[in-house]
Design an enzyme around this catalytic site. Structure first.
Site, PDB file in Angstrom:
ATOM      1  N   LYS A  41       6.178  -4.680  -4.321  1.00 11.31           N
ATOM      2  CA  LYS A  41       7.603  -4.361  -4.233  1.00 11.31           C
ATOM      3  C   LYS A  41       8.086  -4.390  -2.780  1.00 11.31           C
ATOM      4  CE  LYS A  41      11.625  -3.067  -5.674  1.00 11.31           C
ATOM      5  NZ  LYS A  41      12.449  -4.132  -6.258  1.00 11.31           N
TER       6      LYS A  41
ATOM      7  N   ARG B 157       5.021  -0.140  -6.057  1.00 10.48           N
ATOM      8  CA  ARG B 157       5.017  -0.941  -4.829  1.00 10.48           C
ATOM      9  C   ARG B 157       4.070  -2.131  -4.927  1.00 10.48           C
ATOM     10  NH1 ARG B 157       6.931   1.972  -0.297  1.00 10.48           N
ATOM     11  NH2 ARG B 157       5.524   0.871   1.082  1.00 10.48           N
TER      12      ARG B 157
ATOM     13  N   LYS C 156      13.586 -15.327 -10.235  1.00 11.30           N
ATOM     14  CA  LYS C 156      13.280 -14.304 -11.250  1.00 11.30           C
ATOM     15  C   LYS C 156      12.301 -14.881 -12.268  1.00 11.30           C
ATOM     16  CE  LYS C 156      14.308 -11.442  -9.681  1.00 11.30           C
ATOM     17  NZ  LYS C 156      15.050 -11.108  -8.510  1.00 11.30           N
TER      18      LYS C 156
ATOM     19  N   HIS D  50      19.435 -37.151  -6.032  1.00  6.41           N
ATOM     20  CA  HIS D  50      18.745 -37.503  -4.783  1.00  6.41           C
ATOM     21  C   HIS D  50      17.251 -37.200  -4.882  1.00  6.41           C
ATOM     22  CE1 HIS D  50      22.538 -38.386  -2.888  1.00  6.41           C
ATOM     23  NE2 HIS D  50      23.012 -37.243  -3.364  1.00  6.41           N
TER      24      HIS D  50
ATOM     25  N   CYS E 165       0.831  -1.206   0.000  1.00  8.58           N
ATOM     26  CA  CYS E 165       0.000   0.000   0.000  1.00  8.58           C
ATOM     27  C   CYS E 165       0.867   1.258   0.000  1.00  8.58           C
ATOM     28  CB  CYS E 165      -0.886   0.018   1.232  1.00  8.58           C
ATOM     29  SG  CYS E 165      -1.894  -1.442   1.384  1.00  8.58           S
TER      30      CYS E 165
ATOM     31  N   GLU F 111       8.768 -15.450 -10.788  1.00  9.73           N
ATOM     32  CA  GLU F 111       8.147 -14.181 -10.400  1.00  9.73           C
ATOM     33  C   GLU F 111       7.504 -13.462 -11.588  1.00  9.73           C
ATOM     34  OE1 GLU F 111      11.289 -11.834  -8.659  1.00  9.73           O
ATOM     35  OE2 GLU F 111       9.923 -10.897  -7.246  1.00  9.73           O
TER      36      GLU F 111
ATOM     37  N   GLU G  38      18.389 -17.642  -7.423  1.00  9.98           N
ATOM     38  CA  GLU G  38      17.933 -16.312  -7.845  1.00  9.98           C
ATOM     39  C   GLU G  38      17.362 -16.375  -9.273  1.00  9.98           C
ATOM     40  OE1 GLU G  38      17.102 -13.681  -6.677  1.00  9.98           O
ATOM     41  OE2 GLU G  38      17.479 -12.020  -8.034  1.00  9.98           O
TER      42      GLU G  38
ATOM     43  N   ASN H 107      -1.745   2.475   5.912  1.00 11.44           N
ATOM     44  CA  ASN H 107      -0.862   1.366   5.541  1.00 11.44           C
ATOM     45  C   ASN H 107      -0.628   0.528   6.791  1.00 11.44           C
ATOM     46  OD1 ASN H 107      -0.575   2.400   3.022  1.00 11.44           O
ATOM     47  ND2 ASN H 107       1.611   2.883   3.180  1.00 11.44           N
ATOM     48  N   GLY H 108      -0.513  -0.792   6.610  1.00 10.17           N
ATOM     49  CA  GLY H 108      -0.226  -1.650   7.761  1.00 10.17           C
ATOM     50  C   GLY H 108      -1.432  -2.492   8.121  1.00 10.17           C
TER      51      GLY H 108
ATOM     52  N   TRP I  99      -3.141  -2.691  -1.486  1.00 13.60           N
ATOM     53  CA  TRP I  99      -2.805  -4.078  -1.816  1.00 13.60           C
ATOM     54  C   TRP I  99      -3.575  -4.910  -0.805  1.00 13.60           C
ATOM     55  CZ3 TRP I  99      -0.215  -8.460   0.109  1.00 13.60           C
ATOM     56  CH2 TRP I  99       0.290  -9.342  -0.849  1.00 13.60           C
TER      57      TRP I  99
HETATM   58  C1  AGP Z   1      12.776 -10.054  -5.543  1.00 21.33           C
HETATM   59  O1  AGP Z   1      12.722 -10.136  -6.915  1.00 21.33           O
HETATM   60  C2  AGP Z   1      11.531 -10.037  -4.840  1.00 21.33           C
HETATM   61  N1  AGP Z   1      10.560  -9.209  -5.395  1.00 21.33           N
HETATM   62  C3  AGP Z   1      11.525 -10.220  -3.349  1.00 21.33           C
HETATM   63  O2  AGP Z   1      11.947 -11.530  -3.125  1.00 21.33           O
HETATM   64  C4  AGP Z   1      12.363  -9.267  -2.454  1.00 21.33           C
HETATM   65  O3  AGP Z   1      13.715  -9.465  -2.678  1.00 21.33           O
HETATM   66  C5  AGP Z   1      11.987  -9.527  -0.981  1.00 21.33           C
HETATM   67  O4  AGP Z   1      10.622  -9.234  -0.799  1.00 21.33           O
HETATM   68  C6  AGP Z   1      12.819  -8.745  -0.009  1.00 21.33           C
HETATM   69  O5  AGP Z   1      12.669  -7.371  -0.174  1.00 21.33           O
HETATM   70  P1  AGP Z   1      13.681  -6.356   0.502  1.00 21.33           P
HETATM   71  O6  AGP Z   1      15.014  -6.599  -0.082  1.00 21.33           O
HETATM   72  O7  AGP Z   1      13.133  -5.005   0.151  1.00 21.33           O
HETATM   73  O8  AGP Z   1      13.641  -6.616   1.977  1.00 21.33           O
END
Ligand code: AGP
Length: 610
Positions: free
Chosen positions: A605, A27, A487, A506, A2, A490, A483, A99-100, A74
């Site tokens: 985000k 965000r 990616k 395994h 949010c 995501e 990673e 927010n929160g 959100w």
């Molecule tokens: C990464 O591509 C993600 N969107 C997500 O995993 C992100 O890295 C994670 O939410 C942590 O965020 P931060 O680094 O702002 O704490």
């Protein structure tokens, strides 16, 4: 997640609110709304979907006013509907954005229902609107006092901004657990959850702290604590660049941010090259703290966690210091054994990820003496709660998929490794020179990796139609495989998993057939021959291989083994360079699948809720 923006001025604030909400879009959100004091009423416009839809609806009714608040939501409590979108109002008198999460909202809702309040949404936020109204109208308090009293009765985390129909000259804000700042203008003032929302109006900002209440008027801002005592906070000048918030010639922020990596890395490396591997990099007092620690405990989420996993290999091998890495959301809820002299290292691009913040607080409560934060956003919550900090200089990262934040975090972690190694007498002068030189060369090597984009685009064409993918790596490149898989899933929604290549037989090998593409991160390091054997295991089962190697890896290509070589081997910093091709592979696969690259479904985000 949010986002909040608000303005009080002698001009129409609707364009300020709309622009602010657009800047907060990155965000992640699913609905947007504004509430504007029009002189005779508080008029609300809310829409599910993009800010642009809400903007059009506001234009249709020619919404104007000199006081207003806006929000991107959100969904957490209650589905994605217009009824649940913010702002929430009480009796047309009070409007609130929040927010929160209000943890005691059920209890407050029951109490307010008894008092005759009728709820129109399923949100926890509507409780705040009615509670403030209760103290404002029935309790006879002014808006700021009503917000103060109400906020004392809310548990959980919140940043709120409130306006009242009868008080067109003030906006009241409260902060506990979620970021909120006040922007100072000339005869006008602003509030926002994130400085990017108000950057075109002002760069002078005050970051509210826990329990702060702000009374924001056109002519000035007064800050008090929850008991009403005046408080002073420092005024900061934000250096966030407007260019970093705009797309420029790129199609997506993710694309822009991938290509910004040579510069982001050079900027982050600059601070290291300037002084060498000295504790001062991490702030005042670092020398004393870092020379006393006997271990490192890294806490982070998502991509930042993978940066931590990479660093563990460096910290143990180069600095000879024991290191554990744990997902913050797991650590915060387990009965961990405190090791007071073990340095807590949190890694967070945003500096406001709730799980990481809570894990840090928990570690401190267990008795850990010191915490160091690696963060990309100045003055955000996590560095402020830490003893030491190193800021990555990636610039604003807007795309939900983290790219330049990850590679710059690796630099900060490498600098921490070398600093600890030096303090512990484990870094010879020759090694130090070698590593500094490697850092100097790194932006160039990353640029060479970016130049592989046309070849990676061809691979992406084969990936785009797949439903699943496996990523393999060994040693320090295993986190890069993780990673790469993150990616891909995501932003393309292709199911992807990563394994240490040695784990294949395994279990995961059972998944391999001609429909399962297997990506291998295989630069020339001590484990290369092992990786080559693992590749044979896949080949023998008909799997198609996509190998990222470097010039020295000596892979032979065949019909089902495709190889892309990064132009030079960069030794210990190789994970940084190999992060680039997996980012590009995900980006181009997503383009071909037509997904919303910068705002992938269901994701945000900044993850400021559990
Ligand atoms: C990464 O591509 C993600 N969107 C997500 O995993 C992100 O890295 C994670 O939410 C942590 O965020 P931060 O680094 O702002 O704490």
């Amino acid at each position: 997640m949010c986002g909040i923006v608000g303005a009080i001025a002698q001009r129409n604030v609707v364009p300020v609110l709309v622009e602010g909400l657009k800047r907060l879009e990155y965000r992640g959100y699913d609905s947007a709304g504004v509430a504007v004091h029009t002189g005779s009423a508080i008029t609300r416009v809310r829409r599910v979907g993009r800010v642009a839809e809400m903007e059009n609806a506001a234009a249709e009714i020619n919404l104007t006013g000199q006081l207003g608040i806006g929000h991107t939501r959100w969904a957490t409590h209650g589905g994605v509907t217009e009824y649940n979108a913010h702002p929430h109002v009480s009796h047309g008198q009070i409007a609130v954005v929040h927010n929160g999460i209000i943890e005691n909202h059920d209890e407050q809702r029951e109490r307010l229902k008894q008092l005759g309040y009728v709820f129109e949404s399923q949100t926890d936020t509507e409780v705040i609107a009615h509670l403030v109204h209760h103290y404002y109208k029935n309790g006879g308090l002014d808006l700021v006092e009503a917000v103060r009293v109400a906020s004392r009765e809310l548990s959980g985390a919140y940043a709120i901004a409130v306006i009242a129909l009868d008080q067109p000259d003030v906006m009241a804000c409260a902060r506990k657990g979620c970021p909120l700042l006040v922007g100072l203008g000339e005869g006008e003032n602003f509030i926002a959850s994130d400085v990017s929302a108000i950057i075109s109006s002002t760069r002078k900002v005050i970051f509210l702290e826990e329990g702060d209440i702000a009374e924001v008027r056109r002519e000035g801002v007064k800050l008090t604590d929850q008991q009403g005592q005046p408080i002073e906070r420092k005024i900061h000048f934000s250096d966030v660049s407007l260019a970093s918030l705009e797309l420029g010639p790129y199609s997506h922020f993710m694309q822009k941010e991938i290509h910004e990596q040579p510069k982001a890395l050079a900027d982050t490396i600059e601070q290291v090259l300037h002084d060498g591997f000295l504790p001062a990099l991490f702030g005042a007092g670092a020398s004393e703290i870092l020379s006393q620690i006997d271990g490192v405990q890294i806490l982070a989420c998502g991509t930042s966690y993978y940066a931590g996993l990479t660093a563990r290999y460096w910290l143990e091998a180069i600095a000879g210091i024991p290191c554990s890495v744990e997902v913050a959301s797991e650590y915060r809820y387990r009965d961990a054994v405190a090791r007071p002299n073990t340095l807590i290292v949190t890694i967070s691009q945003s500096g406001e990820t709730l799980d990481t913040m809570e894990a840090l607080k928990y570690a401190k409560s267990l008795g850990h003496k010191w915490a160091l934060s690696i963060c990309n956003v100045k003055e955000s919550a996590i560095p402020r709660a830490s003893d030491l900090v190193i800021y990555t200089r990636a610039g604003a990262e807007i795309g939900v998929a983290s790219t330049k934040a990850f590679t710059t975090q690796l630099i900060a972690l490498f600098a921490l490794t070398c600093t600890l190694a030096k303090l512990r007498g484990k870094l010879t002068a020759a090694r130090e020179t070698e590593y500094l030189d490697a850092l100097r060369q790194l932006p160039g090597s990353v640029q060479h990796a970016l130049n592989l984009e046309p070849q990676i685009r061809v691979w992406a064409e084969r990936f785009a139609g797949k439903d699943h993918a496996l990523f393999l790596g060994r040693g320090v490149h295993y986190p890069i495989a993780l990673e790469g898989a993150l990616k891909l899933k995501e932003i393309t929604y292709i199911h992807a998993e990563a394994y240490p290549a040695g784990e294949l037989k395994h279990g995961p090998l059972a998944l391999v057939d001609e429909n399962m593409p297997v990506v291998v991160i295989a630069p020339n390091d001590a484990l290369l021959e092992k990786v080559k054997s693992n590749i044979q295991e896949v080949r023998a089962r008909g799997g198609e291989m996509f190998v990222f190697a470097d010039l020295d890896s000596h892979f032979s290509e065949s019909e089902a083994v495709h190889v892309i070589r990064t132009p030079r081997h960069v030794g210990v910093l190789s994970p940084v360079v190999h992060a680039i091709p997996v980012q590009l592979l995900a980006y181009h696969s997503a383009l071909m699948r037509g997904t919303d690259v910068d705002k992938p479904r269901n994701l945000a985000k900044s993850v400021t809720v559990e």
